[in-house]
Design an enzyme around this catalytic site. Structure first.
Site, short mmCIF file in Angstrom:
data_model
loop_
_atom_site.label_atom_id
_atom_site.label_comp_id
_atom_site.label_asym_id
_atom_site.label_seq_id
_atom_site.Cartn_x
_atom_site.Cartn_y
_atom_site.Cartn_z
N PHE A 185 1.27 5.22 0.56
CA PHE A 185 0.34 6.50 1.60
C PHE A 185 0.73 7.36 0.79
CE2 PHE A 185 -1.79 3.67 5.07
CZ PHE A 185 -0.77 2.23 4.58
N THR A 216 1.09 -1.05 0.32
CA THR A 216 -0.15 -0.27 0.06
C THR A 216 0.98 1.22 -0.21
OG1 THR A 216 -1.51 -0.49 1.02
CG2 THR A 216 -1.89 1.46 1.53
#
Ligand SMILES: O=C(O)C(=O)C[C@]1(C(=O)O)C=C[C@@H](O)C=C1
Length: 357
Positions: free
Chosen positions: A259, A257
């Protein structure tokens, strides 16, 4: 085992530790004085931190791996920065989420993390200057874009000043040490879907899959219910004292992921940067192709292109574009100029260092 030899090595380590300690405090004293020179202005300098970490990795002779020395220096800088001014970081809570892990990975342990109940609240607390920076998930390698973060990027006055890339490992967690008698599994909808194949293969079909607001919330619920399990990460397992029944159960082994870190400042070039923008394109054939011409014409590499409904009308889209380089680089500046001439809407979301850790 030679006691004599062991003692020699431990004496050497004691001596080295004393030297490291002295040097760490010398370093911290320089940072404190830099803080005074900044005179109450912005203390966090993402471009400088990226340069420090990149340099340490390139100087590292081993045997410690480059990633390990970079992590150590991440913490050293975090403590040095806290002497200048302790930072507060908003993230999507509760404690134990991957967002918290990302915030710590980027700012180190000396920064104060603040768990927020939604991404919107995290943005708001930084926009109002109650907190200093927000760390928000923007895309996952398996699930794609995080829509809410992208929508907020359009309206927020905040600027992107960094990115964090986190490998996501999911585990099956429970308050008891067996898979017998699991009636339900809690997790965030994205995590349930990232572990879909594993669940199909390893748990009975009648086990209910219940999506909740976050993985940490799933772990909390599982800690209260012996008939439940949760899918969540290491931090949540530790936070709620759960047993790991199965490790790394994500279907996609490279599950990551990304960010974004947002604050109020413009970041200077670090030497290895990205620039993120959002633009609109008229709803007619060839519009996007023509819009992108200035990017290609100026030899700019795009690292991301993501469309999203503009929410103005059906068929109207905005496009999130990441480019390699800083907005002050000549080719990026020319591409931005060309784009601005072709579109009714262009917002520069920020130029920031490429993730080092
Ligand atoms: O160089 C600076 O501006 C510093 O404040 C020092 C330092 C560091 O410890 O190296 C600390 C915080 C900044 O974000 C960048 C670097």
């Amino acid at each position: 085992m030679s006691e004599q030899l062991l003692k020699q090595h431990r004496d050497a380590i004691d001596h080295i530790d004393a030297t490291i300690l002295k040097l760490l405090n010398e370093r911290a004293e320089h940072a404190r004085q830099i803080g005074e020179i900044k005179g109450g202005g912005v203390v966090y300098r993402p471009e400088r931190e990226a340069q420090v970490l990149t340099r340490i990795k390139s100087l590292n002779p081993g045997p410690l791996p480059g990633e390990s020395v970079a992590r150590l220096f991440r913490e050293i800088m975090s403590e040095c920065l806290a002497l200048e001014k302790p930072l507060s970081i908003a993230y999507l809570g509760p404690e134990g989420t991957f967002s918290q892990l990302a915030a710590t990975k980027h700012f180190g342990h000396a920064a104060r993390g603040v768990a927020c109940s939604s991404i919107d609240e995290a943005f708001r607390l930084v926009e109002s200057r109650t907190l200093d920076y927000v760390v928000a998930p923007v895309e996952n390698s398996t699930e794609g874009a995080v829509g809410r973060t992208l929508d907020l990027m359009i309206t927020t006055p905040l600027k992107i000043c960094g990115e964090v890339v986190l490998r996501i490992h999911h585990h099956l967690l429970r308050s008891v040490a067996t898979t017998e008698g699991i009636r339900r599994v809690y997790s965030h909808a994205q995590s349930l879907s990232q572990c879909h194949e594993w669940l199909n293969k390893n748990l009975p079909v009648d086990v209910e899959r219940i999506s909740v607001a976050s993985n940490a919330e799933a772990a909390r619920l599982a800690s209260l219910d012996p008939a439940a399990a949760a899918i969540a990460g290491q931090a949540a397992a530790e936070r709620f004292g759960l047993t790991k029944l199965a490790e790394n159960i994500e279907d996609e082994p490279n599950n990551t992921t990304r960010f974004l870190v947002l604050g109020h400042q413009d970041v200077s070039p670090s030497g290895s940067d990205k620039t993120s923008i959002v633009v609109s394109a008229p709803n007619r054939p060839g519009a996007v192709h023509s819009l992108l011409a200035p990017v290609a014409d100026n030899g700019v590499s795009m690292t991301k292109f993501e469309s999203r409904p503009s929410r103005v009308g059906l068929g109207d889209y905005v496009f999130f574009i990441d480019m390699e380089g800083h907005r002050t680089d000549a080719n990026i500046a020319a591409a931005l100029q060309g784009l601005a001439e072709k579109t009714a809407y262009l917002k520069i979301l920020g130029s920031y260092p490429v993730a080092v850790l």
